[in-house]
Design an enzyme around this catalytic site. Structure first.
Site, PDB file in Angstrom:
ATOM      1  N   ASP A  71       0.864  -1.177   0.000  1.00  0.00           N
ATOM      2  CA  ASP A  71       0.000   0.000   0.000  1.00  0.00           C
ATOM      3  C   ASP A  71       0.904   1.230   0.000  1.00  0.00           C
ATOM      4  O   ASP A  71       2.098   1.133   0.267  1.00  0.00           O
ATOM      5  CB  ASP A  71      -0.889  -0.006   1.262  1.00  0.00           C
ATOM      6  CG  ASP A  71      -1.772   1.228   1.339  1.00  0.00           C
ATOM      7  OD1 ASP A  71      -2.372   1.574   0.305  1.00  0.00           O
ATOM      8  OD2 ASP A  71      -1.850   1.854   2.405  1.00  0.00           O
ATOM      9  N   SER A  72       0.310   2.394  -0.250  1.00  0.00           N
ATOM     10  CA  SER A  72       1.068   3.638  -0.177  1.00  0.00           C
ATOM     11  C   SER A  72       1.524   3.913   1.255  1.00  0.00           C
ATOM     12  O   SER A  72       2.418   4.727   1.462  1.00  0.00           O
ATOM     13  CB  SER A  72       0.197   4.786  -0.671  1.00  0.00           C
ATOM     14  OG  SER A  72      -1.023   4.784   0.045  1.00  0.00           O
ATOM     15  N   CYS A  98      -3.653  -0.959  -2.140  1.00  0.00           N
ATOM     16  CA  CYS A  98      -3.930   0.462  -2.377  1.00  0.00           C
ATOM     17  C   CYS A  98      -4.890   0.632  -3.563  1.00  0.00           C
ATOM     18  O   CYS A  98      -4.615   0.155  -4.667  1.00  0.00           O
ATOM     19  CB  CYS A  98      -2.612   1.170  -2.661  1.00  0.00           C
ATOM     20  SG  CYS A  98      -2.798   2.919  -2.997  1.00  0.00           S
ATOM     21  N   GLU A 148      -6.025   9.014   9.971  1.00  0.00           N
ATOM     22  CA  GLU A 148      -4.672   8.849  10.531  1.00  0.00           C
ATOM     23  C   GLU A 148      -4.512   9.603  11.847  1.00  0.00           C
ATOM     24  O   GLU A 148      -3.734   9.194  12.705  1.00  0.00           O
ATOM     25  CB  GLU A 148      -3.619   9.267   9.493  1.00  0.00           C
ATOM     26  CG  GLU A 148      -3.634   8.309   8.315  1.00  0.00           C
ATOM     27  CD  GLU A 148      -2.389   8.347   7.458  1.00  0.00           C
ATOM     28  OE1 GLU A 148      -1.469   9.125   7.753  1.00  0.00           O
ATOM     29  OE2 GLU A 148      -2.359   7.573   6.486  1.00  0.00           O
ATOM     30  N   CYS A 202     -11.164   3.202  -0.849  1.00  0.00           N
ATOM     31  CA  CYS A 202      -9.889   3.701  -0.314  1.00  0.00           C
ATOM     32  C   CYS A 202      -9.591   2.912   0.949  1.00  0.00           C
ATOM     33  O   CYS A 202     -10.509   2.607   1.729  1.00  0.00           O
ATOM     34  CB  CYS A 202      -9.992   5.191   0.000  1.00  0.00           C
ATOM     35  SG  CYS A 202      -8.542   5.850   0.844  1.00  0.00           S
ATOM     36  N   HIS A 212      -8.434   3.607   3.752  1.00  0.00           N
ATOM     37  CA  HIS A 212      -8.714   4.183   5.070  1.00  0.00           C
ATOM     38  C   HIS A 212     -10.202   4.173   5.446  1.00  0.00           C
ATOM     39  O   HIS A 212     -10.539   4.283   6.620  1.00  0.00           O
ATOM     40  CB  HIS A 212      -8.240   5.636   5.123  1.00  0.00           C
ATOM     41  CG  HIS A 212      -6.752   5.794   5.111  1.00  0.00           C
ATOM     42  ND1 HIS A 212      -5.966   5.320   4.088  1.00  0.00           N
ATOM     43  CD2 HIS A 212      -5.905   6.379   5.994  1.00  0.00           C
ATOM     44  CE1 HIS A 212      -4.696   5.623   4.342  1.00  0.00           C
ATOM     45  NE2 HIS A 212      -4.638   6.261   5.494  1.00  0.00           N
TER      46      HIS A 212
END
Ligand code: DGL
Length: 280
Positions: free
Chosen positions: A23-24, A86, A164, A196, A198
Site C-alpha cells: 500500500d502507499s 492500495c 490517521e 480507499c 482508510h
C-alpha cells in the site's frame, strides 16, 4: 488475475511462501487485517510506501514507478502472490505491475466492483482518492458487466488525514462526511463502495450519514475473499497448521507506522517490529 499459466511458468511458487501486500502507507492494514482474519495460517509480508504517501494526489507516472519498484522488491522476498491493497495503485498501476512480476497479482478494484454487479445494485456510489476517482476504474469495471448501472464517483481526500489522526469519533469527521456525501445522497444511490484503504475505519460514520438503506461495500474485504479463492484454485493455500508470521516494511519512519498500526488493526494484531527499506 493471471492464473494457471503463471504457476506453470514459475514452478518456484510454493504454498509455504509468504503473500506480499503493499500500500502507499498504513491504510492497507485494513486489507491486511481482512486477509489475516480469513487466512490466519498464511505468512505475510506487508510493505507501506510511507516515504511517498499519499498516492491519491500523485501523478500516474509516479504511482506506476513506485508500485512496480515495490512489487519487484516483494518478489525478491520470494512471495507466492501479491495483493495491491492500495486503491489508487490498483486503479492506475495494476497492468504495469502484472507485466513486471511473475506471480499472481490481485488488486482491490475488480473484487469491489464485481460485488456491486453480483448484488444487482443499479445506482452505485464510489468514494476514493482523487487519483482513483480521476481514473474512473471502478465505473469502467462495473459497466463492463452491468452496462445499465449508474455510477457516481466522489473524491474524499480529507478522510485520509482524519483517519490517521484518529479523529473518527469527533464531530468534524461527521461534518466532513456530510459535505462529501451530499451529492451521493442527492443521487439516491443504493450502494456505496469504500474505494480507499482508510475508509473502512470510518464505516460507522459513513453509514450514519448515508442511512441504513444504502449498502456499504468494503473493497478490501471483498478482495480478501477473492484472493483466498484464487490461492485455493492455484493450490497455493498454506495448510491450516498454526498461525503464519507477518513481516512489515516501510520506506520512511518505522515509528509512526508502528504507532498508527494500532488504529488500523485494533488490539488483536500487534505489530512488533517494522523494517525500513530504502530504495536507491
Ligand atoms: N492507500 C490509498 C488508497 O487506497 C489512500 C492513501 C493515499 O492517498 O496514498 O487509495
Amino acid at each position: 488475475m493471471q492464473k494457471k499459466s503463471i504457476i506453470q511458468k514459475n514452478s518456484a511458487l510454493k504454498s509455504e511462501s509468504p503473500i506480499g501486500i503493499f500500500d502507499s502507507g498504513i491504510g492497507g492494514l485494513t486489507v491486511f487485517k481482512a486477509l489475516r482474519k480469513l487466512m490466519p495460517q498464511e505468512n505475510m509480508i506487508y510493505f507501506g510506501d510511507t516515504a511517498h504517501l499519499p498516492y491519491g494526489s500523485k501523478s500516474r507516472a509516479s504511482i506506476i514507478q513506485f508500485s512496480v519498484e515495490i512489487a519487484r522488491f516483494l518478489c525478491q522476498q520470494k512471495i507466492k502472490a501479491l495483493v495491491v491493497a492500495c486503491n489508487t495503485s490498483s486503479a492506475v498501476a495494476l497492468s504495469a505491475i502484472k507485466k513486471a512480476v511473475s506471480v499472481p497479482v490481485e488488486g482491490v478494484i475488480v473484487p469491489g466492483a464485481q460485488t456491486c454487479v453480483r448484488k444487482g445494485f443499479r445506482r452505485i456510489g464510489v468514494i476514493g482518492t482523487e487519483g482513483t476517482v480521476r481514473s474512473g476504474a471502478y465505473a469502467a469495471e462495473i459497466k463492463k458487466f452491468s452496462p445499465g448501472a449508474r455510477v457516481f464517483e466522489v473524491a474524499c481526500p480529507l478522510f485520509v488525514p482524519l483517519v490517521e489522526e484518529g479523529w473518527w469519533k469527533y464531530g468534524v469527521t461527521q461534518e466532513v462526511a456530510r459535505i462529501y456525501l451530499k451529492p451521493l445522497q442527492k443521487a439516491r444511490v443504493d450502494s456505496l463502495v469504500l474505494g480507499c484503504t482508510h475508509y473502512p475505519v470510518i464505516k460507522p460514520v459513513i453509514s450514519r450519514v448515508m442511512g441504513k438503506d444504502v449498502s456499504l461495500i468494503d473493497s478490501g474485504e471483498q478482495t480478501a475473499q477473492e484472493f483466498e479463492k484464487t490461492l485455493e484454485s492455484l493450490n497455493l493455500l498454506r495448510k491450516r497448521t498454526g498461525r503464519g508470521w507477518s513481516r512489515f516494511y516501510v520506506s520512511d519512519d518505522p515509528e509512526r507506522f508502528l504507532r498508527l498500526s494500532r488504529r488500523f488493526l485494533g488490539s488483536s494484531i500487534l505489530v512488533k517490529r517494522v523494517i525500513k527499506k530504502n530504495f536507491e
